[in-house]
Design a protein around this motif. Structure first.
Motif, PDB file in Angstrom:
ATOM      1  N   LEU A 106      70.224  32.529 -29.013  1.00 57.79           N
ATOM      2  CA  LEU A 106      70.327  33.813 -28.325  1.00 57.79           C
ATOM      3  C   LEU A 106      70.144  33.629 -26.822  1.00 57.79           C
ATOM      4  CD1 LEU A 106      70.626  36.828 -29.490  1.00 57.79           C
ATOM      5  CD2 LEU A 106      68.341  37.109 -28.575  1.00 57.79           C
ATOM      6  N   LYS A 107      69.210  32.793 -26.445  1.00 56.35           N
ATOM      7  CA  LYS A 107      68.964  32.532 -25.026  1.00 56.35           C
ATOM      8  C   LYS A 107      70.194  31.927 -24.362  1.00 56.35           C
ATOM      9  CE  LYS A 107      65.508  30.514 -21.929  1.00 56.35           C
ATOM     10  NZ  LYS A 107      64.225  29.773 -21.855  1.00 56.35           N
ATOM     11  N   SER A 108      70.934  31.120 -25.117  1.00 52.29           N
ATOM     12  CA  SER A 108      72.151  30.494 -24.598  1.00 52.29           C
ATOM     13  C   SER A 108      73.377  31.386 -24.756  1.00 52.29           C
ATOM     14  CB  SER A 108      72.393  29.152 -25.317  1.00 52.29           C
ATOM     15  OG  SER A 108      71.313  28.275 -25.127  1.00 52.29           O
ATOM     16  N   LYS A 109      73.171  32.609 -25.244  1.00 46.24           N
ATOM     17  CA  LYS A 109      74.266  33.564 -25.473  1.00 46.24           C
ATOM     18  C   LYS A 109      75.279  33.041 -26.492  1.00 46.24           C
ATOM     19  CE  LYS A 109      73.905  35.804 -20.932  1.00 46.24           C
ATOM     20  NZ  LYS A 109      72.667  35.134 -20.504  1.00 46.24           N
ATOM     21  N   ASP A 110      74.780  32.315 -27.476  1.00 46.03           N
ATOM     22  CA  ASP A 110      75.641  31.762 -28.523  1.00 46.03           C
ATOM     23  C   ASP A 110      75.621  32.602 -29.797  1.00 46.03           C
ATOM     24  OD1 ASP A 110      76.509  29.618 -26.997  1.00 46.03           O
ATOM     25  OD2 ASP A 110      74.825  28.341 -27.595  1.00 46.03           O
ATOM     26  N   CYS A 111      74.974  33.765 -29.764  1.00 49.71           N
ATOM     27  CA  CYS A 111      74.960  34.658 -30.925  1.00 49.71           C
ATOM     28  C   CYS A 111      74.673  36.068 -30.438  1.00 49.71           C
ATOM     29  CB  CYS A 111      73.922  34.216 -31.961  1.00 49.71           C
ATOM     30  SG  CYS A 111      72.226  34.180 -31.354  1.00 49.71           S
ATOM     31  N   VAL A 112      74.932  37.024 -31.299  1.00 48.12           N
ATOM     32  CA  VAL A 112      74.717  38.419 -30.930  1.00 48.12           C
ATOM     33  C   VAL A 112      73.306  38.888 -31.279  1.00 48.12           C
ATOM     34  CG1 VAL A 112      75.523  39.438 -33.098  1.00 48.12           C
ATOM     35  CG2 VAL A 112      75.841  40.686 -30.966  1.00 48.12           C
ATOM     36  N   ALA A 113      72.667  38.212 -32.250  1.00 45.24           N
ATOM     37  CA  ALA A 113      71.324  38.590 -32.694  1.00 45.24           C
ATOM     38  C   ALA A 113      70.693  37.402 -33.409  1.00 45.24           C
ATOM     39  CB  ALA A 113      71.372  39.803 -33.625  1.00 45.24           C
ATOM     40  N   ALA A 114      69.377  37.457 -33.568  1.00 41.09           N
ATOM     41  CA  ALA A 114      68.663  36.369 -34.246  1.00 41.09           C
ATOM     42  C   ALA A 114      67.498  36.935 -35.041  1.00 41.09           C
ATOM     43  CB  ALA A 114      68.153  35.338 -33.239  1.00 41.09           C
ATOM     44  N   GLY A 115      67.315  36.426 -36.252  1.00 42.34           N
ATOM     45  CA  GLY A 115      66.174  36.798 -37.081  1.00 42.34           C
ATOM     46  C   GLY A 115      64.985  35.903 -36.771  1.00 42.34           C
ATOM     47  N   LEU A 116      63.831  36.519 -36.518  1.00 44.48           N
ATOM     48  CA  LEU A 116      62.649  35.763 -36.090  1.00 44.48           C
ATOM     49  C   LEU A 116      61.442  36.072 -36.971  1.00 44.48           C
ATOM     50  CD1 LEU A 116      62.835  36.350 -32.212  1.00 44.48           C
ATOM     51  CD2 LEU A 116      63.939  34.552 -33.543  1.00 44.48           C
ATOM     52  N   HIS A 117      60.634  35.041 -37.220  1.00 43.78           N
ATOM     53  CA  HIS A 117      59.300  35.234 -37.815  1.00 43.78           C
ATOM     54  C   HIS A 117      58.397  34.157 -37.232  1.00 43.78           C
ATOM     55  CE1 HIS A 117      60.036  32.132 -41.166  1.00 43.78           C
ATOM     56  NE2 HIS A 117      61.208  32.293 -40.595  1.00 43.78           N
ATOM     57  N   ILE A 118      58.127  34.306 -35.944  1.00 45.65           N
ATOM     58  CA  ILE A 118      57.345  33.333 -35.176  1.00 45.65           C
ATOM     59  C   ILE A 118      55.933  33.879 -35.011  1.00 45.65           C
ATOM     60  CG2 ILE A 118      57.160  32.089 -33.000  1.00 45.65           C
ATOM     61  CD1 ILE A 118      60.199  32.419 -32.703  1.00 45.65           C
ATOM     62  N   PRO A 119      54.944  33.203 -35.569  1.00 48.94           N
ATOM     63  CA  PRO A 119      53.577  33.760 -35.543  1.00 48.94           C
ATOM     64  C   PRO A 119      52.898  33.587 -34.199  1.00 48.94           C
ATOM     65  CG  PRO A 119      53.566  31.606 -36.587  1.00 48.94           C
ATOM     66  CD  PRO A 119      55.015  31.926 -36.299  1.00 48.94           C
ATOM     67  N   SER A 120      51.933  34.459 -33.934  1.00 49.28           N
ATOM     68  CA  SER A 120      51.055  34.278 -32.789  1.00 49.28           C
ATOM     69  C   SER A 120      50.021  33.211 -33.135  1.00 49.28           C
ATOM     70  CB  SER A 120      50.349  35.591 -32.446  1.00 49.28           C
ATOM     71  OG  SER A 120      49.444  35.932 -33.490  1.00 49.28           O
ATOM     72  N   LYS A 147      58.615  43.370 -43.572  1.00 50.01           N
ATOM     73  CA  LYS A 147      57.450  42.516 -43.787  1.00 50.01           C
ATOM     74  C   LYS A 147      57.686  41.769 -45.097  1.00 50.01           C
ATOM     75  CE  LYS A 147      54.207  45.354 -41.195  1.00 50.01           C
ATOM     76  NZ  LYS A 147      55.180  46.370 -40.743  1.00 50.01           N
ATOM     77  N   ARG A 148      57.385  40.463 -45.085  1.00 51.59           N
ATOM     78  CA  ARG A 148      57.678  39.613 -46.239  1.00 51.59           C
ATOM     79  C   ARG A 148      56.407  38.892 -46.689  1.00 51.59           C
ATOM     80  NH1 ARG A 148      62.717  35.824 -44.508  1.00 51.59           N
ATOM     81  NH2 ARG A 148      61.014  34.717 -43.502  1.00 51.59           N
ATOM     82  N   SER A 149      56.252  38.771 -47.977  1.00 57.08           N
ATOM     83  CA  SER A 149      55.131  38.028 -48.541  1.00 57.08           C
ATOM     84  C   SER A 149      55.514  36.553 -48.611  1.00 57.08           C
ATOM     85  CB  SER A 149      54.806  38.555 -49.941  1.00 57.08           C
ATOM     86  OG  SER A 149      53.746  37.830 -50.515  1.00 57.08           O
ATOM     87  N   ARG A 150      54.721  35.698 -47.944  1.00 59.58           N
ATOM     88  CA  ARG A 150      54.957  34.255 -47.943  1.00 59.58           C
ATOM     89  C   ARG A 150      53.772  33.548 -48.598  1.00 59.58           C
ATOM     90  NH1 ARG A 150      58.316  30.767 -45.841  1.00 59.58           N
ATOM     91  NH2 ARG A 150      59.346  32.339 -44.536  1.00 59.58           N
ATOM     92  N   VAL A 243      50.200  34.920 -46.880  1.00 61.12           N
ATOM     93  CA  VAL A 243      50.291  35.676 -45.635  1.00 61.12           C
ATOM     94  C   VAL A 243      51.437  36.682 -45.741  1.00 61.12           C
ATOM     95  CG1 VAL A 243      51.849  34.006 -44.526  1.00 61.12           C
ATOM     96  CG2 VAL A 243      50.394  35.462 -43.099  1.00 61.12           C
ATOM     97  N   VAL A 244      51.264  37.804 -45.058  1.00 58.64           N
ATOM     98  CA  VAL A 244      52.361  38.766 -44.906  1.00 58.64           C
ATOM     99  C   VAL A 244      52.895  38.603 -43.490  1.00 58.64           C
ATOM    100  CG1 VAL A 244      53.028  41.190 -44.835  1.00 58.64           C
ATOM    101  CG2 VAL A 244      51.418  40.390 -46.577  1.00 58.64           C
ATOM    102  N   GLU A 245      54.160  38.211 -43.385  1.00 59.18           N
ATOM    103  CA  GLU A 245      54.758  37.986 -42.079  1.00 59.18           C
ATOM    104  C   GLU A 245      55.736  39.108 -41.749  1.00 59.18           C
ATOM    105  OE1 GLU A 245      56.686  34.196 -42.527  1.00 59.18           O
ATOM    106  OE2 GLU A 245      58.471  35.068 -43.441  1.00 59.18           O
ATOM    107  N   ARG A 246      55.965  39.284 -40.456  1.00 63.17           N
ATOM    108  CA  ARG A 246      56.941  40.297 -40.038  1.00 63.17           C
ATOM    109  C   ARG A 246      58.207  39.596 -39.555  1.00 63.17           C
ATOM    110  NH1 ARG A 246      54.962  43.004 -35.389  1.00 63.17           N
ATOM    111  NH2 ARG A 246      56.660  42.125 -34.151  1.00 63.17           N
ATOM    112  N   PHE A 247      59.300  39.898 -40.211  1.00 63.02           N
ATOM    113  CA  PHE A 247      60.601  39.346 -39.853  1.00 63.02           C
ATOM    114  C   PHE A 247      61.329  40.396 -39.009  1.00 63.02           C
ATOM    115  CE2 PHE A 247      64.977  38.115 -40.295  1.00 63.02           C
ATOM    116  CZ  PHE A 247      64.979  36.744 -40.519  1.00 63.02           C
ATOM    117  N   ASP A 248      61.661  40.033 -37.778  1.00 64.22           N
ATOM    118  CA  ASP A 248      62.317  40.945 -36.845  1.00 64.22           C
ATOM    119  C   ASP A 248      63.712  40.440 -36.497  1.00 64.22           C
ATOM    120  OD1 ASP A 248      59.961  42.457 -36.702  1.00 64.22           O
ATOM    121  OD2 ASP A 248      59.238  41.387 -34.924  1.00 64.22           O
ATOM    122  N   ILE A 249      64.535  41.329 -35.979  1.00 66.56           N
ATOM    123  CA  ILE A 249      65.843  40.963 -35.450  1.00 66.56           C
ATOM    124  C   ILE A 249      65.835  41.200 -33.944  1.00 66.56           C
ATOM    125  CG2 ILE A 249      68.303  41.502 -35.407  1.00 66.56           C
ATOM    126  CD1 ILE A 249      68.133  42.199 -38.341  1.00 66.56           C
TER     127      ILE A 249
END
Length: 296
Positions: A106-120, A147-150, A243-249
């Motif tokens: 996404l940073k390189s403008k190679d896609c229109v959107a990206a799915g993320l689940h990067i923890p703090s 939110k997804r159960s992992r 863990v319950v993670e949050r998957f965002d777009i």
């Protein structure tokens, strides 16, 4: 994810205060409906209004809108998202090869959107810090998907119970690629149990999706892995949630209003989508569409 924006949702997407939205309504500058005393803004008409109104977009955003981003959803793998992209006929292709890979694309403008689940750092928040660092000055919007159960998935066996990473012992552990968000989650879960990756009997091969991970365990190529409940259910594996993670777009803000992405999110308001999420299991889509970050 209805056919209408609320005042708050529209203000967030336009990067203005709610008071400004009310002012535009009083000036009759916005398409609006009044329903039982509430203001609702029809999405299709708002899209047309934005497209025809130059002053609403900052220069950087107009430049981004002019660029033709590939109609590709990159980022972390999610079975529900992969299915919705196809079933909605959005025209958006899937290249789901890891959350870090998606953020870089996404940073390189190679896609229109990206799915993320990067923890703090403490597994108490998701994606916002990473997006602020990588894309904080770009016209992007971070929307909640689910939110997804992992947790730990393994083949069920009488008398066998795995409830923590320490329980894995010498069982063969199946890893994901380094760009996968699940590897970041694994590192933090190991740290909480005062363990290291080298304490696991990790096999050499890697699997590049949640589905492939579950398939490797179900077929006996590995004994245990850190995956999502939906994939474990698909292959009838035992599952121990950790863990319950949050998957965002993360999506370019202009692209949010374009027909392909709108087709996707409209589909997410359907009974078919809700039924699919329930059938897969391990998803909480109650806050789907909530804005967690909005760039300048």
């Amino acid at each position: 994810m209805s056919d209408y924006f609320t005042t708050r949702e529209l203000a967030a997407l336009l990067r203005v205060k709610e008071r400004k939205v009310y002012d535009l309504v009083s000036e009759k500058a916005l398409p609006v409906r009044r329903v039982t005393g509430k203001l609702l803004f029809p999405k299709k008409e708002i899209e047309a209004w934005i497209a025809s109104s130059g002053e609403e977009s900052a220069p950087a955003e107009r430049e981004s809108a002019a660029a033709h981003f590939p109609l590709v959803m990159a980022g972390g793998h999610d079975p529900l998202l992969e299915w919705a992209l196809r079933e909605s006929r959005s025209g958006i292709a899937a290249l789901l090869d890891g959350a870090l890979d998606g953020l870089a694309r996404l940073k390189s403008k190679d896609c229109v959107a990206a799915g993320l689940h990067i923890p703090s750092a403490r597994l108490d928040d998701w994606n916002v810090a990473a997006v602020q660092e990588a894309m904080g000055r770009e016209p992007v919007v971070l929307l909640e998907w689910a939110k997804r159960s992992r947790g730990l998935m393994y083949r069920p066996s009488p008398g066998q119970s795995i409830t923590s990473l320490a329980d894995i012992g010498d069982r063969r552990f199946q890893s994901r690629q380094p760009e996968a968000g699940s590897e970041l989650v694994l590192s933090q879960l190991l740290a909480k149990e005062k363990m290291r990756k080298t304490d696991l009997n990790a096999i050499e091969a890697i699997e590049r999706s949640e589905t492939d991970l579950a398939m490797a365990i179900a077929s006996g190529r590995a004994d245990v892995g850190l995956g999502i409940e939906a994939a474990a259910n698909q292959f009838k594996l035992a599952f121990a949630p950790l863990v319950v993670e949050r998957f965002d777009i993360l999506v370019w803000r202009k692209a949010y209003f374009d027909p392909p992405f709108q087709k996707l999110i409209r589909f997410c308001a359907s009974d078919a989508f809700r039924d699919r999420a329930a059938a897969l299991g391990g998803y909480d889509c109650a806050n789907l569409g909530t804005v967690h970050f909005n760039g300048p």
